[in-house]
Design a protein around this motif. Sequence first.
Motif, PDB file in Angstrom:
ATOM      1  N   LEU A   1      44.622  29.779  36.610  1.00 56.66           N
ATOM      2  CA  LEU A   1      43.303  31.049  37.497  1.00 56.66           C
ATOM      3  C   LEU A   1      42.411  31.232  37.435  1.00 56.66           C
ATOM      4  CD1 LEU A   1      46.571  34.067  37.188  1.00 56.66           C
ATOM      5  CD2 LEU A   1      46.116  32.371  39.687  1.00 56.66           C
ATOM      6  N   GLY A   2      41.334  31.793  36.872  1.00 55.25           N
ATOM      7  CA  GLY A   2      40.762  32.027  36.248  1.00 55.25           C
ATOM      8  C   GLY A   2      39.677  30.856  37.132  1.00 55.25           C
ATOM      9  N   LYS A   3      39.953  29.795  36.636  1.00 60.50           N
ATOM     10  CA  LYS A   3      39.122  28.863  37.809  1.00 60.50           C
ATOM     11  C   LYS A   3      38.949  28.585  39.173  1.00 60.50           C
ATOM     12  CE  LYS A   3      39.854  23.860  35.849  1.00 60.50           C
ATOM     13  NZ  LYS A   3      38.696  23.987  35.075  1.00 60.50           N
ATOM     14  N   LEU A   4      40.063  29.509  39.673  1.00 54.35           N
ATOM     15  CA  LEU A   4      40.353  29.779  41.137  1.00 54.35           C
ATOM     16  C   LEU A   4      39.549  31.362  41.985  1.00 54.35           C
ATOM     17  CD1 LEU A   4      44.279  28.244  41.686  1.00 54.35           C
ATOM     18  CD2 LEU A   4      42.261  27.102  42.112  1.00 54.35           C
ATOM     19  N   ALA A   5      40.051  31.859  40.554  1.00 57.25           N
ATOM     20  CA  ALA A   5      39.497  33.185  40.665  1.00 57.25           C
ATOM     21  C   ALA A   5      37.474  33.421  41.241  1.00 57.25           C
ATOM     22  CB  ALA A   5      39.330  34.196  39.565  1.00 57.25           C
ATOM     23  N   LYS A   6      37.034  31.978  40.394  1.00 57.60           N
ATOM     24  CA  LYS A   6      35.657  31.780  40.606  1.00 57.60           C
ATOM     25  C   LYS A   6      35.261  31.770  41.566  1.00 57.60           C
ATOM     26  CE  LYS A   6      34.787  30.585  35.879  1.00 57.60           C
ATOM     27  NZ  LYS A   6      34.776  29.107  35.288  1.00 57.60           N
ATOM     28  N   PRO A   7      35.888  30.596  43.001  1.00 52.57           N
ATOM     29  CA  PRO A   7      35.796  30.712  44.174  1.00 52.57           C
ATOM     30  C   PRO A   7      35.922  31.505  45.322  1.00 52.57           C
ATOM     31  CG  PRO A   7      37.682  28.774  43.735  1.00 52.57           C
ATOM     32  CD  PRO A   7      36.755  29.507  42.642  1.00 52.57           C
ATOM     33  N   PHE A   8      36.763  32.037  45.010  1.00 50.95           N
ATOM     34  CA  PHE A   8      37.765  33.045  45.604  1.00 50.95           C
ATOM     35  C   PHE A   8      36.369  34.732  45.266  1.00 50.95           C
ATOM     36  CE2 PHE A   8      40.144  37.222  46.067  1.00 50.95           C
ATOM     37  CZ  PHE A   8      40.773  36.872  46.912  1.00 50.95           C
ATOM     38  N   ALA A   9      36.315  34.640  44.135  1.00 46.26           N
ATOM     39  CA  ALA A   9      35.227  35.709  43.876  1.00 46.26           C
ATOM     40  C   ALA A   9      33.196  35.889  45.413  1.00 46.26           C
ATOM     41  CB  ALA A   9      34.335  35.629  43.371  1.00 46.26           C
ATOM     42  N   LEU A  10      33.268  34.034  45.237  1.00 44.24           N
ATOM     43  CA  LEU A  10      32.098  33.485  46.019  1.00 44.24           C
ATOM     44  C   LEU A  10      32.377  33.450  46.887  1.00 44.24           C
ATOM     45  CD1 LEU A  10      31.723  30.147  44.698  1.00 44.24           C
ATOM     46  CD2 LEU A  10      29.967  32.278  44.100  1.00 44.24           C
ATOM     47  N   ALA A  11      33.602  33.106  47.336  1.00 44.47           N
ATOM     48  CA  ALA A  11      33.970  33.740  49.112  1.00 44.47           C
ATOM     49  C   ALA A  11      34.615  34.781  49.493  1.00 44.47           C
ATOM     50  CB  ALA A  11      35.170  32.534  49.090  1.00 44.47           C
ATOM     51  N   VAL A  12      34.721  36.214  49.065  1.00 39.58           N
ATOM     52  CA  VAL A  12      34.770  36.812  49.337  1.00 39.58           C
ATOM     53  C   VAL A  12      33.254  38.026  49.349  1.00 39.58           C
ATOM     54  CG1 VAL A  12      36.111  38.963  49.115  1.00 39.58           C
ATOM     55  CG2 VAL A  12      37.516  37.057  48.455  1.00 39.58           C
ATOM     56  N   ARG A  13      32.750  37.663  48.214  1.00 44.42           N
ATOM     57  CA  ARG A  13      31.560  38.619  47.771  1.00 44.42           C
ATOM     58  C   ARG A  13      31.017  38.670  49.304  1.00 44.42           C
ATOM     59  NH1 ARG A  13      30.095  36.214  43.459  1.00 44.42           N
ATOM     60  NH2 ARG A  13      30.758  37.160  41.637  1.00 44.42           N
ATOM     61  N   LEU A  14      30.214  36.663  48.923  1.00 39.57           N
ATOM     62  CA  LEU A  14      29.560  36.365  50.662  1.00 39.57           C
ATOM     63  C   LEU A  14      29.684  37.124  51.934  1.00 39.57           C
ATOM     64  CD1 LEU A  14      26.997  35.743  51.043  1.00 39.57           C
ATOM     65  CD2 LEU A  14      28.526  32.899  51.839  1.00 39.57           C
ATOM     66  N   LEU A  15      31.460  36.974  52.089  1.00 43.18           N
ATOM     67  CA  LEU A  15      32.010  37.778  53.459  1.00 43.18           C
ATOM     68  C   LEU A  15      31.781  39.220  53.851  1.00 43.18           C
ATOM     69  CD1 LEU A  15      33.892  37.124  56.105  1.00 43.18           C
ATOM     70  CD2 LEU A  15      36.206  37.946  54.323  1.00 43.18           C
ATOM     71  N   ALA A  16      32.294  40.179  52.251  1.00 37.86           N
ATOM     72  CA  ALA A  16      32.540  41.696  51.882  1.00 37.86           C
ATOM     73  C   ALA A  16      30.816  42.320  52.217  1.00 37.86           C
ATOM     74  CB  ALA A  16      32.965  41.910  51.176  1.00 37.86           C
ATOM     75  N   ASN A  17      29.617  40.787  51.592  1.00 32.21           N
ATOM     76  CA  ASN A  17      28.516  41.721  51.629  1.00 32.21           C
ATOM     77  C   ASN A  17      27.700  41.649  53.037  1.00 32.21           C
ATOM     78  OD1 ASN A  17      27.210  43.026  49.212  1.00 32.21           O
ATOM     79  ND2 ASN A  17      28.044  40.545  48.546  1.00 32.21           N
ATOM     80  N   MET A  18      28.048  40.682  53.826  1.00 29.99           N
ATOM     81  CA  MET A  18      27.511  40.515  55.139  1.00 29.99           C
ATOM     82  C   MET A  18      28.245  40.813  56.320  1.00 29.99           C
ATOM     83  SD  MET A  18      24.814  38.566  54.017  1.00 29.99           S
ATOM     84  CE  MET A  18      24.526  38.037  55.468  1.00 29.99           C
ATOM     85  N   THR A  19      29.398  41.233  56.157  1.00 38.54           N
ATOM     86  CA  THR A  19      29.953  42.049  57.116  1.00 38.54           C
ATOM     87  C   THR A  19      29.842  43.296  57.188  1.00 38.54           C
ATOM     88  OG1 THR A  19      32.250  40.292  55.932  1.00 38.54           O
ATOM     89  CG2 THR A  19      32.865  42.385  57.943  1.00 38.54           C
TER      90      THR A  19
END
Lengths: 167, 301
Positions: B221-239
């Motif tokens: 899960l730790g492995k998967l959390a990293k790309p998930f965080a990347l995707a959501v961080r960029l999306l949320a910031n730009m939105t």
Amino acid sequence: MFDINLGLTIWTTFVFLALLGILWKFAWGPVLRAVEAREARIQGALDQAASEREAAERLLAEHRVQMADARRQAQQLVAEGREAGDRLRQEIEERARTEGRVLIERARETIEREREAAVETLRRESVELALAAAARLMRERLDEAADRELVIGYLDEVAGPDGDIQA
Amino acid sequence: MRQEVAVQEHAAEALHVAGAEGELTMEELPEWISDHIGDGGYIEFAGGHWDLAALAFDPIRLGPVVIDLSPTRQFVVMLLVAVLLALVFVPVARTIRKRGIERAPGGFAGAMEAVILYFRDEVVRPNIGHGADGFTPFILTIFFFVLGMNVIGLTPLGITPTANLSVTAALAVISFVVTEISGFRALGPAGYARTIFFLPAGLPLFMRPIMLAILAPVEFLGKLAKPFALAVRLLANMTAGHLLILSLIGMIFIVRTYLMGAASVTMASGLMVFELFVAFLQAYIFAMLTAVFIGLIRHAH
């Protein structure tokens, strides 16, 4: 907005990979290679400058040592020369003095000898003269003993008490 | 006569974007905003309207999964960004190469070279360590691609591909795949397996299956959390920034007073400056975190 459009995801991946390939080959690669070449060149220039400065410093130190050496040698030479000159001067003076003394001595001896010879000659000449005068007198008045006595007496007067001729 | 009607319809359609006849109600605001932030099959810009339906594909159906490869406006803008990046950086590279090793860098090419070198020396090398230089082009592409998509959304075009989870997720998955592959290549099969099935040294034999059963899912899960965080961080910031700016602009058409207009434009302009900063910051964070993740997995021994 928050639902996934798989088509767009696939397109994104495709566009990204294409862009990555194009930029890698035509932009990042050449730029990074050019920069690395320049870095290598600058590093080389710096290294060369450092080694040259080191060589120059070594050379300078060498020159300093040589200069100090040369100065010491020159001073030594000057000192030696002065000492040799002094010695030579003293020798020459000594010799000149000695020779002068010898010459004066010799001259004095010569003068003495000459004077004695002159006195001797004078005496002999005087006696000859007197004898010649006496012979002439005797031929005329040989028997006049009183006249002879007169001549001798005169000669003694001329010769002085110690036999020297008075000036 | 028919032509006139068509023109009127078209004008009305165009106006709909800013509320019917320039009017917007509070109830319509969320839909109006999501129309602007969201994706769509058309592009509206400077009064023009271009329908992308002519280029649409039939959706591909693989069982329950539907893949619609029809171009959307965010895809078009993404493509535009990619083309612009190629048009900027290929000539820059040519300039730098032509200048060669003999002449000092300068001008725009010199500025871009400074950015490229900053990423190589301050982001990629310190985070990834030995063998880092091979990752520099990848990190640079991520940074400039994300930056381009963030910034183009701040232009009057107003279409931000990175405000779409489909896009940020794709980028995050690419980052994830590159991270895992580089980890696998650096650590070997056994070493890579240890990044998931990790056992502390000196553990009693009977404890090992228990530890594995607990830790392996956590590590995974730790492995998967990293790309998930990347995707959501960029999306949320730009939105988020766009939401705020569009809400402020929308208020003009709801309240419809000059005071509201002046206040909204002032605040929106301030936010725009902040947005510009965020656009650069999030692109940098995305690129830098990717480098950090690659560095972490390559040194996980």
